[in-house]
Design an enzyme around this catalytic site. Structure first.
Site, PDB file in Angstrom:
ATOM      1  N   LYS A  54       8.003  -4.521   9.889  1.00 48.49           N
ATOM      2  CA  LYS A  54       8.184  -3.519   9.266  1.00 48.49           C
ATOM      3  C   LYS A  54       7.819  -2.087   9.964  1.00 48.49           C
ATOM      4  O   LYS A  54       8.090  -1.135   9.479  1.00 48.49           O
ATOM      5  CB  LYS A  54       7.743  -3.607   7.819  1.00 48.49           C
ATOM      6  N   SER A  84       5.332  -9.634   8.537  1.00 50.49           N
ATOM      7  CA  SER A  84       5.718  -8.361   8.098  1.00 50.49           C
ATOM      8  C   SER A  84       5.095  -7.286   8.970  1.00 50.49           C
ATOM      9  O   SER A  84       5.412  -6.018   8.663  1.00 50.49           O
ATOM     10  CB  SER A  84       5.186  -8.075   6.435  1.00 50.49           C
ATOM     11  N   SER A 103       4.971  -4.273   0.922  1.00 47.81           N
ATOM     12  CA  SER A 103       5.533  -4.973   1.681  1.00 47.81           C
ATOM     13  C   SER A 103       6.908  -5.831   1.288  1.00 47.81           C
ATOM     14  O   SER A 103       7.069  -7.215   1.367  1.00 47.81           O
ATOM     15  CB  SER A 103       4.356  -6.439   2.441  1.00 47.81           C
TER      16      SER A 103
END
Length: 363
Positions: free
Chosen positions: A57, A54, A109
């Site tokens: 991102k 993640s 997230s």
């Protein structure tokens, strides 16, 4: 601080000095970087490619912040609902602002929020991934490639600790990105979202950035902390003790390194010999200041450009080359030099005739 004339290195690279034994950090790969100067204070396998989960991102949020009005609102499409992994539990047809989706992606997230933002910004997930890769190329992230906006494992989706640090240092300059990742908690409708980044509560000055985890990638953490206007970026990949490692690295980075003004604008850094001039020397002045993070024990050298002489005239303010700043023997930066005064050419006199030499008069 030593100064001398010498041939300058053709390529400048930030010096790297370990502040901890490599084995002291649990991560398989890690880096600690000064955001303003790019100086690496610690690294461990920092150029080894890895899955990044993640922390992907970070790029997703940056591209959205640069291309979209975060006050705009969007209707959540079917394609963004029920995405695998962490989620902000979007519902098809509900309407949220781009900023609210950014919070859902960066604090909770949410993979669903990442897909929604990608579709809004890039038309399709594939189109948005192309925008991510274009931005990576622009930033010089040569060991990075994206296939999706959320970071779920994919063979051709990867980065390195160094590239993530460079990306983050750039992204933190964006005020909307900064506001998003530094927020501890936020309420979006009936959703109360708390930032997964524990360092925001544990480390003085912590102001971002993103956690990440998949079984294949392991625990990944990208953090930022700012004190007295100085920002450090820390990245660890596959680190089971990441909270402690980031705390240690950030604290040591701030305590062992301090930013010092090594060169003042207008400072005389040396002199060049003037041939055929009315003066024998001309001062070489720094056209700009240069600051850099250093430890108390590091030796700084200023290397002036060879050959150390100039033919008259030397004109005040004209560029006289570059001074190279070195820590030890390694160049870490350069500063433009200018001549500090004008030195005119000496007027040539014709050779006196025999009459002048004998009688002191011209024939």
């Amino acid at each position: 601080m030593k100064r001398f004339f010498a041939g300058a290195a053709a390529v400048l690279a930030a010096a790297s000095f370990l502040i901890l034994p490599v084995g002291a950090v649990s991560a398989q790969k890690a880096i600690l970087m000064d955001a303003q100067t790019g100086r690496v204070l610690y690294e461990k396998n920092a150029d080894s490619q890895s899955l990044i989960a993640s922390t992907t991102k970070i790029m997703t949020a940056l591209v959205v912040c640069e291309h979209c009005n975060v006050l705009d609102r969007m209707k959540i499409p079917k394609e963004a609902v029920g995405i695998e992994g962490s989620s902000m539990y979007l519902k098809e047809g509900e309407v949220l602002s781009i900023q609210e989706l950014l919070y859902g992606m960066m604090l909770r997230s949410g993979n669903d929020a990442a897909v929604a933002l990608a579709i809004y910004c890039g038309g399709t997930v594939e189109g948005f991934a192309a925008m991510m890769n274009d931005k990576a190329k622009t930033l010089g992230l040569t060991q990075t490639h994206f296939e999706n906006p959320h970071g779920l494992d994919s063979t051709h989706h990867y980065s390195t600790a160094r590239d993530l640090a460079v990306l983050t240092a750039y992204a933190m300059k964006n005020p909307i990105f900064y506001q998003t990742v530094s927020t501890k908690s936020v309420t979006v409708g009936n959703r109360v979202m708390q930032n997964h980044n524990k360092l925001l509560w544990r480390v003085k000055g912590a102001d971002g950035v993103k956690t990440g985890y998949t079984k294949a990638a392991g625990r990944i953490l990208v953090s930022s902390a700012t004190r007295d206007g100085r920002r450090l970026i820390c990245v660890t990949i596959n680190d089971g003790n990441d909270w402690a490692d980031h705390t240690t690295l950030l604290e040591k980075g701030f305590s062992e390194y301090s930013v010092k003004e090594l060169i003042r604008a207008g400072e005389c850094l040396g002199y060049a010999t003037v041939f055929s001039g009315e003066e024998a020397q001309v001062p070489l002045l720094a056209a700009e200041e240069f600051s850099f993070p250093v430890t108390q024990s590091e030796q700084v050298q200023i290397i002036l450009p060879a050959p150390g002489f100039v033919y008259a005239p030397a004109v005040k303010g004209k560029i006289a080359g570059y001074a190279y700043v070195c820590i030890g023997d390694e160049p870490v930066g350069q500063v433009k030099l200018v001549y500090g005064q004008t030195v005119e050419r000496t007027e040539k006199r014709s050779k006196p005739s025999i009459w002048e030499r004998i009688f002191g008069v011209k024939k």
